[in-house]
Design a protein around this motif. Sequence first.
Motif, PDB file in Angstrom:
ATOM      1  N   PRO A 205       8.589  -4.890   1.838  1.00  0.00           N
ATOM      2  CA  PRO A 205       8.250  -5.302   0.469  1.00  0.00           C
ATOM      3  C   PRO A 205       7.699  -6.714   0.356  1.00  0.00           C
ATOM      4  O   PRO A 205       7.013  -7.046  -0.614  1.00  0.00           O
ATOM      5  CB  PRO A 205       9.593  -5.187  -0.272  1.00  0.00           C
ATOM      6  N   SER A 219       9.511 -13.219  -5.127  1.00  0.00           N
ATOM      7  CA  SER A 219       8.202 -12.879  -5.688  1.00  0.00           C
ATOM      8  C   SER A 219       7.173 -13.986  -5.498  1.00  0.00           C
ATOM      9  O   SER A 219       5.989 -13.709  -5.284  1.00  0.00           O
ATOM     10  CB  SER A 219       8.335 -12.552  -7.186  1.00  0.00           C
ATOM     11  N   ILE A 260       2.381  -7.722   0.823  1.00  0.00           N
ATOM     12  CA  ILE A 260       2.804  -6.607  -0.029  1.00  0.00           C
ATOM     13  C   ILE A 260       3.070  -5.359   0.814  1.00  0.00           C
ATOM     14  O   ILE A 260       2.617  -5.249   1.956  1.00  0.00           O
ATOM     15  CB  ILE A 260       1.777  -6.290  -1.140  1.00  0.00           C
ATOM     16  N   ASP A 261       3.796  -4.444   0.218  1.00  0.00           N
ATOM     17  CA  ASP A 261       4.215  -3.220   0.901  1.00  0.00           C
ATOM     18  C   ASP A 261       3.147  -2.142   0.762  1.00  0.00           C
ATOM     19  O   ASP A 261       2.967  -1.562  -0.318  1.00  0.00           O
ATOM     20  CB  ASP A 261       5.543  -2.734   0.300  1.00  0.00           C
ATOM     21  N   VAL A 264       3.740   1.486  -0.711  1.00  0.00           N
ATOM     22  CA  VAL A 264       3.769   1.767  -2.148  1.00  0.00           C
ATOM     23  C   VAL A 264       2.392   2.279  -2.562  1.00  0.00           C
ATOM     24  O   VAL A 264       1.388   1.593  -2.335  1.00  0.00           O
ATOM     25  CB  VAL A 264       4.120   0.500  -2.950  1.00  0.00           C
ATOM     26  N   ALA A 267      -0.745  -0.003  -3.974  1.00  0.00           N
ATOM     27  CA  ALA A 267      -0.125  -1.329  -3.913  1.00  0.00           C
ATOM     28  C   ALA A 267      -1.101  -2.437  -4.289  1.00  0.00           C
ATOM     29  O   ALA A 267      -0.714  -3.428  -4.919  1.00  0.00           O
ATOM     30  CB  ALA A 267       0.424  -1.574  -2.505  1.00  0.00           C
ATOM     31  N   LEU A 270      -1.626  -2.677  -8.093  1.00  0.00           N
ATOM     32  CA  LEU A 270      -0.368  -3.100  -8.711  1.00  0.00           C
ATOM     33  C   LEU A 270      -0.162  -4.601  -8.520  1.00  0.00           C
ATOM     34  O   LEU A 270       0.336  -5.288  -9.409  1.00  0.00           O
ATOM     35  CB  LEU A 270       0.810  -2.328  -8.110  1.00  0.00           C
ATOM     36  N   GLU A 271      -0.546  -5.107  -7.354  1.00  0.00           N
ATOM     37  CA  GLU A 271      -0.385  -6.532  -7.078  1.00  0.00           C
ATOM     38  C   GLU A 271      -1.393  -7.374  -7.860  1.00  0.00           C
ATOM     39  O   GLU A 271      -1.045  -8.406  -8.431  1.00  0.00           O
ATOM     40  CB  GLU A 271      -0.547  -6.797  -5.577  1.00  0.00           C
ATOM     41  N   SER A 274      -1.391  -6.570 -12.375  1.00  0.00           N
ATOM     42  CA  SER A 274      -0.183  -6.582 -13.201  1.00  0.00           C
ATOM     43  C   SER A 274       0.467  -7.949 -13.133  1.00  0.00           C
ATOM     44  O   SER A 274       0.302  -8.675 -12.147  1.00  0.00           O
ATOM     45  CB  SER A 274       0.811  -5.502 -12.754  1.00  0.00           C
ATOM     46  N   GLU A 276       3.688  -8.807 -12.927  1.00  0.00           N
ATOM     47  CA  GLU A 276       4.795  -8.930 -12.000  1.00  0.00           C
ATOM     48  C   GLU A 276       4.368  -8.862 -10.540  1.00  0.00           C
ATOM     49  O   GLU A 276       4.933  -9.544  -9.681  1.00  0.00           O
ATOM     50  CB  GLU A 276       5.849  -7.838 -12.266  1.00  0.00           C
ATOM     51  N   ILE A 278       3.956  -6.835  -6.822  1.00  0.00           N
ATOM     52  CA  ILE A 278       4.986  -6.058  -6.123  1.00  0.00           C
ATOM     53  C   ILE A 278       5.472  -6.744  -4.850  1.00  0.00           C
ATOM     54  O   ILE A 278       6.463  -6.307  -4.258  1.00  0.00           O
ATOM     55  CB  ILE A 278       4.474  -4.638  -5.755  1.00  0.00           C
ATOM     56  N   GLY A 279       4.819  -7.810  -4.411  1.00  0.00           N
ATOM     57  CA  GLY A 279       5.194  -8.426  -3.141  1.00  0.00           C
ATOM     58  C   GLY A 279       5.555  -9.891  -3.293  1.00  0.00           C
ATOM     59  O   GLY A 279       6.043 -10.320  -4.330  1.00  0.00           O
TER      60      GLY A 279
END
Length: 283
Positions: A205, A219, A260-261, A264, A267, A270-271, A274, A276, A278-279
């Motif tokens: 992660p 994070s 990052i993972d 996912v 991924a 999402l990174e 967004s 937040e 993810i990594g």
Amino acid sequence: MNYNERANILVQALPYIQQYKGKTVVVKYGGNAMISDELREGVIADLVLMNYVGINVVVVHGGGPHISSYLKKINKESVFIDGLRYTDDETMDIVQMVLGGKVNKDLVKLIEASGGKAIGLSGMDGSMIQAKKISSEVDLGNVGEITKINTEIIKNSIANGYIPVIGSIATGEENKVYNINADTCASKIASALKAENLILLTDVPGVMLDPKEPSTLISELRLHEIPRLYMDNVIKGGMIPKVNCCVESVRMGVKKAQIIDGRVPHALILELFSKEGIGTMIY
């Protein structure tokens, strides 16, 4: 998911799409995300989407499992020393074949099949990556450390609408060919391009206080916070070279580096798209 929820997700992505438009993002692609068909399709879709919304995407890849598979076919054992593959002349031939050929062209084909434009390159093309034999207490054979990056062919590819897909091999003096660690290669290329982001797709992660507990994911990390994590043995093992690559790239002008993972699905978007992520983001 209802229509409002779907619409909100798209609207929330808008400021990030605007932020990254015209910027360069270097993605190191490897790990399980390269082996699993399902994950690979997600990564390719992310790369094409990123390119379509105006991001200058550069992909740098390794191919460790594929190299090991081909070596096994010729009854040759894979040997690793301090995380680096011992690369004698015979192994180097396999590395060049896989990274400059099979894996590289398969990725190009997948991007093209998903509606993107890609061009397959290696560090040997256009003298893009030059290297010398790596300095090490133990002889690693034809493993190299990068001495120079020529970004011309990368920038020309981007200017013509292509996603450069780069295999991590390099040339040296007397036409010597070297095997280059893909994380290091991505870091050096991101630094040379003064990229907005360097993203390392991994099989964890990110940096975690407790590697067995995903909820302890860190994070965000500023550069000055990292030495303490080394001292406290939080950053250890295989995470050390990845964090080192991120730190070096940020020091050399890359705005953000993320671990990052890749397991996912989607991924990358999402990174990037967004709040937040993810990594772990290092800046």
